[in-house]
Write a protein that holds these residues in place. Structure first.
Motif, short mmCIF file in Angstrom:
data_model
loop_
_atom_site.label_atom_id
_atom_site.label_comp_id
_atom_site.label_asym_id
_atom_site.label_seq_id
_atom_site.Cartn_x
_atom_site.Cartn_y
_atom_site.Cartn_z
N VAL A 263 11.50 4.35 -5.05
CA VAL A 263 10.40 4.28 -4.79
C VAL A 263 10.07 3.49 -3.25
O VAL A 263 11.22 2.84 -2.94
CB VAL A 263 9.91 2.87 -5.76
CG1 VAL A 263 8.40 2.69 -5.28
CG2 VAL A 263 9.79 3.47 -7.17
N THR A 264 9.19 3.89 -2.70
CA THR A 264 8.94 3.30 -1.12
C THR A 264 7.51 2.76 -1.29
O THR A 264 6.51 3.34 -1.96
CB THR A 264 9.29 4.37 -0.10
OG1 THR A 264 8.13 5.33 -0.37
CG2 THR A 264 10.53 4.74 -0.18
N ALA A 265 7.05 2.06 -0.27
CA ALA A 265 5.95 1.60 -0.26
C ALA A 265 5.58 0.86 1.24
O ALA A 265 6.54 0.35 1.79
CB ALA A 265 5.60 0.29 -1.32
N ASN A 266 4.36 0.74 1.54
CA ASN A 266 4.18 0.24 2.93
C ASN A 266 3.75 -1.45 2.85
O ASN A 266 3.32 -1.81 1.62
CB ASN A 266 2.75 0.57 3.52
CG ASN A 266 3.32 2.12 3.92
OD1 ASN A 266 4.39 2.65 3.95
ND2 ASN A 266 1.98 2.92 4.41
N PHE A 267 4.27 -2.21 3.75
CA PHE A 267 3.76 -3.56 3.81
C PHE A 267 2.95 -3.94 4.72
O PHE A 267 3.09 -3.48 6.03
CB PHE A 267 5.03 -4.50 3.95
CG PHE A 267 4.56 -6.04 4.07
CD1 PHE A 267 4.39 -6.64 3.00
CD2 PHE A 267 4.42 -6.65 5.45
CE1 PHE A 267 3.92 -8.14 3.34
CE2 PHE A 267 4.18 -7.89 5.46
CZ PHE A 267 3.96 -8.66 4.41
N VAL A 268 1.65 -4.37 4.34
CA VAL A 268 0.34 -4.44 5.44
C VAL A 268 0.09 -5.98 5.45
O VAL A 268 -0.45 -6.49 4.60
CB VAL A 268 -0.83 -3.84 4.77
CG1 VAL A 268 -1.71 -3.80 5.71
CG2 VAL A 268 -0.22 -2.32 4.39
N PRO A 269 0.56 -6.40 6.66
CA PRO A 269 0.03 -7.82 6.89
C PRO A 269 -1.62 -8.30 6.77
O PRO A 269 -2.16 -7.42 7.01
CB PRO A 269 0.74 -8.32 8.19
CG PRO A 269 1.57 -7.06 8.55
CD PRO A 269 1.08 -5.79 7.97
N THR A 270 -1.74 -9.45 6.27
CA THR A 270 -2.98 -9.71 6.21
C THR A 270 -3.50 -9.99 7.49
O THR A 270 -4.92 -9.40 7.88
CB THR A 270 -3.21 -11.14 5.62
OG1 THR A 270 -2.63 -10.97 4.22
CG2 THR A 270 -4.63 -11.55 5.28
N ALA B 255 0.75 -1.30 0.09
CA ALA B 255 0.01 0.05 -0.05
C ALA B 255 0.63 1.20 -0.12
O ALA B 255 2.12 1.20 0.38
CB ALA B 255 -0.99 0.15 1.21
N ASN B 256 0.14 2.59 -0.56
CA ASN B 256 1.09 3.68 -0.48
C ASN B 256 2.18 3.79 -0.99
O ASN B 256 3.29 3.85 -0.40
CB ASN B 256 1.06 4.22 1.15
CG ASN B 256 1.49 5.65 1.29
OD1 ASN B 256 1.14 6.39 0.30
ND2 ASN B 256 2.30 5.80 2.17
N ILE B 257 2.18 3.32 -2.14
CA ILE B 257 3.32 3.35 -3.07
C ILE B 257 3.99 4.65 -3.37
O ILE B 257 2.83 5.56 -4.03
CB ILE B 257 3.21 2.65 -4.43
CG1 ILE B 257 2.73 1.04 -4.00
CG2 ILE B 257 4.42 2.48 -5.21
CD1 ILE B 257 2.42 0.44 -5.25
N LEU B 258 4.74 5.14 -3.24
CA LEU B 258 5.42 6.67 -3.57
C LEU B 258 6.64 6.45 -4.61
O LEU B 258 7.56 5.89 -4.42
CB LEU B 258 5.85 7.58 -2.44
CG LEU B 258 4.83 7.62 -1.32
CD1 LEU B 258 5.30 8.51 -0.25
CD2 LEU B 258 3.41 8.69 -2.10
N THR B 259 6.55 7.03 -5.87
CA THR B 259 7.53 7.25 -6.89
C THR B 259 8.06 8.61 -6.43
O THR B 259 7.48 9.63 -7.04
CB THR B 259 6.83 7.05 -8.21
OG1 THR B 259 6.18 5.93 -8.23
CG2 THR B 259 7.79 6.93 -9.25
N GLY B 260 9.43 8.50 -6.24
CA GLY B 260 10.19 9.69 -6.06
C GLY B 260 9.50 10.70 -5.07
O GLY B 260 9.42 11.86 -5.40
N GLY B 261 8.69 10.23 -4.21
CA GLY B 261 7.96 11.03 -3.03
C GLY B 261 6.67 11.37 -3.43
O GLY B 261 5.93 12.39 -2.58
N ALA B 262 6.28 11.13 -4.63
CA ALA B 262 4.89 11.36 -5.12
C ALA B 262 4.23 10.23 -5.62
O ALA B 262 4.69 9.08 -6.05
CB ALA B 262 5.06 12.56 -6.38
N ALA B 263 2.82 10.31 -5.98
CA ALA B 263 1.97 9.31 -6.38
C ALA B 263 2.47 8.81 -7.80
O ALA B 263 2.25 7.64 -8.24
CB ALA B 263 0.71 9.94 -6.50
#
Length: 284
Positions: free
Chosen positions: A69-76, A51-59
């Motif tokens: 690129v950063t992103a959140n990992f959300v456990p099931t 979730a919440n993938i950011l490309t160069g700090g933006a959507a």
């Protein structure tokens, strides 16, 4: 008999999982539209989602470049596992769009100078590959280019390569210019004149305009310093002619058929000597 204690309480803290994320849609090519990275899970200690993938700090991003690129990992099982925020997922690359020159660039002919250096001319250069929306913001720049003949010798056509052409304008950063190919031009022979050492010979009237010349320490002008010793005057096969067959002085003498010889003679063209005169004396 012992009665066991009752009413005891304690906390069970959430476990922090591990996860490895990676961009899975890179690279892409610039096309003027917004582009966003997509991220996949390559390994994780528990099931989950991104979730919440950011490309160069933006959507998303539009211009050519390399974006972290950063992103959140959300456990099931979010009740028992912590989410991982802003996990590095690699880079998302928007490659520059390719641009070619379809017309408006020509290689210039030149006179032999012993080098492979060349020049080009540009006239209403047409660029292929630039988006219509960017057309007014991308132009060809010829500042700093280098052009080179394939050979320094006289000939036509000779291939010419060009390096250092570039693009300028607000949108130039989104494009990569391909150097023009297939350019050719001619290297013409350098002119050589005789500055001294050739004289017309006088003669006694014989009713003809036939003449002869003499050569002594001939000096050639126009031969490159590097070629001196490899270009000499050849008088074999010349024809000299008086302007008149009658006795007189001075009488103009024209010469044809003088030529050049030597390893570098083919790079030059000889101008036949002018201004020669001689005397035709009266016959006894």
């Amino acid at each position: 008999m012992l009665t066991q204690p009752a009413g005891l309480m304690a906390a069970i803290e959430k476990t922090t999982p591990t996860a490895t994320l990676a961009v899975n849609n890179s690279p892409v090519v610039y096309d003027g539209t917004a582009k966003a990275a997509t991220v996949g899970i390559t390994a994780s200690s528990v099931p989950g989602a991104v979730a919440n993938i950011l490309t160069g700090g933006a959507a998303d991003q539009t211009g050519a470049g390399t974006y972290a690129v950063t992103a959140n990992f959300v456990p099931t099982d979010a009740a028992n596992y912590n989410s991982l925020a802003a996990q590095a997922a690699g880079n998302f690359v928007i490659e520059k769009a390719a641009v070619t020159i379809t017309s408006g660039i020509t290689a210039d002919d030149k006179v032999y100078d012993g080098t492979t250096s060349a020049t080009i001319s540009s006239n209403n250069a047409v660029l292929s590959g630039v988006l219509p929306a960017d057309a007014a913001e991308v132009e060809l720049s010829t500042n700093g280019y280098t052009a080179t003949f394939f050979s320094a010798e006289v000939g036509s056509p000779i291939a010419v390569t060009v390096d250092g052409l570039s693009l300028t304008g607000a949108k130039a950063v989104d494009y990569a210019l391909t150097a023009p190919a297939g350019l050719t031009a001619a290297i013409g022979k350098a002119a050589v004149t005789i500055t001294s050492g050739i004289t017309a010979d006088g003669k006694v009237y014989d009713g003809t305009t036939g003449a002869t010349i003499s050569s002594n320490n001939v000096v050639l002008s126009g031969v490159l310093a590097a070629d001196v010793g490899q270009v000499e005057l050849a008088t074999n096969g010349y024809v000299a002619t008086f302007d008149s067959a009658n006795a007189g002085s001075p009488i103009g003498v024209t010469v044809t058929g003088l030529s050049l010889t030597g390893a570098k003679a083919g790079e030059y063209v000889l101008t036949q000597p002018a201004g020669l005169t001689a005397v035709i004396e009266k016959a006894t």
